[in-house]
Design a protein around this motif. Structure first.
Motif, PDB file in Angstrom:
ATOM      1  N   HIS A  50      13.534  -4.048   3.735  1.00 44.27           N
ATOM      2  CA  HIS A  50      12.518  -4.744   4.335  1.00 44.27           C
ATOM      3  C   HIS A  50      12.891  -6.064   5.114  1.00 44.27           C
ATOM      4  O   HIS A  50      12.053  -6.678   5.431  1.00 44.27           O
ATOM      5  CB  HIS A  50      11.411  -5.121   3.337  1.00 44.27           C
ATOM      6  CG  HIS A  50      10.586  -3.776   2.867  1.00 44.27           C
ATOM      7  ND1 HIS A  50       9.820  -3.220   3.771  1.00 44.27           N
ATOM      8  CD2 HIS A  50      10.822  -2.978   1.742  1.00 44.27           C
ATOM      9  CE1 HIS A  50       9.463  -2.083   3.198  1.00 44.27           C
ATOM     10  NE2 HIS A  50      10.155  -1.620   2.079  1.00 44.27           N
ATOM     11  N   LEU A  83       4.853  -3.966   4.791  1.00 45.67           N
ATOM     12  CA  LEU A  83       4.995  -2.889   3.867  1.00 45.67           C
ATOM     13  C   LEU A  83       4.115  -2.044   4.473  1.00 45.67           C
ATOM     14  O   LEU A  83       2.851  -2.122   4.619  1.00 45.67           O
ATOM     15  CB  LEU A  83       4.964  -3.602   2.604  1.00 45.67           C
ATOM     16  CG  LEU A  83       4.945  -2.500   1.615  1.00 45.67           C
ATOM     17  CD1 LEU A  83       6.367  -1.709   1.526  1.00 45.67           C
ATOM     18  CD2 LEU A  83       4.665  -2.831   0.130  1.00 45.67           C
ATOM     19  N   PRO A 120       6.001   2.848  -2.250  1.00 41.70           N
ATOM     20  CA  PRO A 120       6.300   1.769  -3.145  1.00 41.70           C
ATOM     21  C   PRO A 120       6.960   0.637  -2.363  1.00 41.70           C
ATOM     22  O   PRO A 120       7.367   0.694  -1.021  1.00 41.70           O
ATOM     23  CB  PRO A 120       7.512   2.480  -3.739  1.00 41.70           C
ATOM     24  CG  PRO A 120       7.970   3.599  -3.002  1.00 41.70           C
ATOM     25  CD  PRO A 120       6.682   4.157  -2.366  1.00 41.70           C
ATOM     26  N   ALA A 121       7.120  -0.488  -2.931  1.00 41.50           N
ATOM     27  CA  ALA A 121       7.860  -1.652  -2.483  1.00 41.50           C
ATOM     28  C   ALA A 121       9.175  -1.904  -2.566  1.00 41.50           C
ATOM     29  O   ALA A 121       9.980  -1.023  -3.242  1.00 41.50           O
ATOM     30  CB  ALA A 121       6.931  -3.170  -3.033  1.00 41.50           C
ATOM     31  N   SER A 141       9.779   3.721   0.161  1.00 45.81           N
ATOM     32  CA  SER A 141       9.313   2.838   0.793  1.00 45.81           C
ATOM     33  C   SER A 141       9.152   2.787   2.274  1.00 45.81           C
ATOM     34  O   SER A 141       9.929   3.300   2.729  1.00 45.81           O
ATOM     35  CB  SER A 141      10.315   1.645   0.177  1.00 45.81           C
ATOM     36  OG  SER A 141       9.382   0.169   0.775  1.00 45.81           O
TER      37      SER A 141
END
Length: 143
Positions: free
Chosen positions: A25, A39, A43-44, A50
């Protein structure tokens, strides 16, 4: 199936370079032509599945993390078929040590399918994103 590979040598240890680029990210934080992503669903962090979302001049680009290997210093991601005329888009960013120089070899590669009438424009765009990103990364560690 077509593909693009762009690479550079960064004058910093692979571990230091990976600390920056290994954050799925974090791309918008070091790439000069990409905004900071947000996001998406899923999931992060660097968890498989993600999703990072970029807002690119009114176009929303969603990229999904498919594979992440901390030890090998690489990750692979995709975006939905039809985005920028690509199908089967799978990109990998990896960092490997250049032990003799205590530097890092960084490679950004992608494979995809694309209709011939869109090949040049779309592949030039991706190559430009990869090339400018790696140039900025190299400069970040030499300046």
């Amino acid at each position: 199936m077509a593909g693009i590979k762009v690479s550079t040598v960064v004058e910093a240890p692979a571990e230091r370079v990976w600390e920056l680029v290994g954050d799925f990210h974090g791309l918008g934080g070091w790439h000069p032509h990409l905004p900071v992503s947000r996001l998406g669903d899923g999931p992060a962090g660097n968890a498989i599945g993600s999703v990072r979302i970029f807002d690119l001049d009114g176009v929303e680009l969603q990229e999904t993390l498919l594979a992440y290997d901390e030890e090998a210093r690489s990750y692979t991601y995709s975006f939905p078929d039809g985005t920028f005329h690509f199908d089967g888009y799978r990109a990998t960013l990896r960092v490997a040590p250049v032990t003799e120089l205590d530097a890092a070899f960084v490679e950004w590669s992608v494979t995809f399918d694309i209709e011939p009438e869109h090949r040049k424009e779309s592949t030039d765009r991706v190559q430009g994103v990869f090339t400018s990103g790696l140039a900025a990364l190299r400069e970040r560690f030499t300046g």
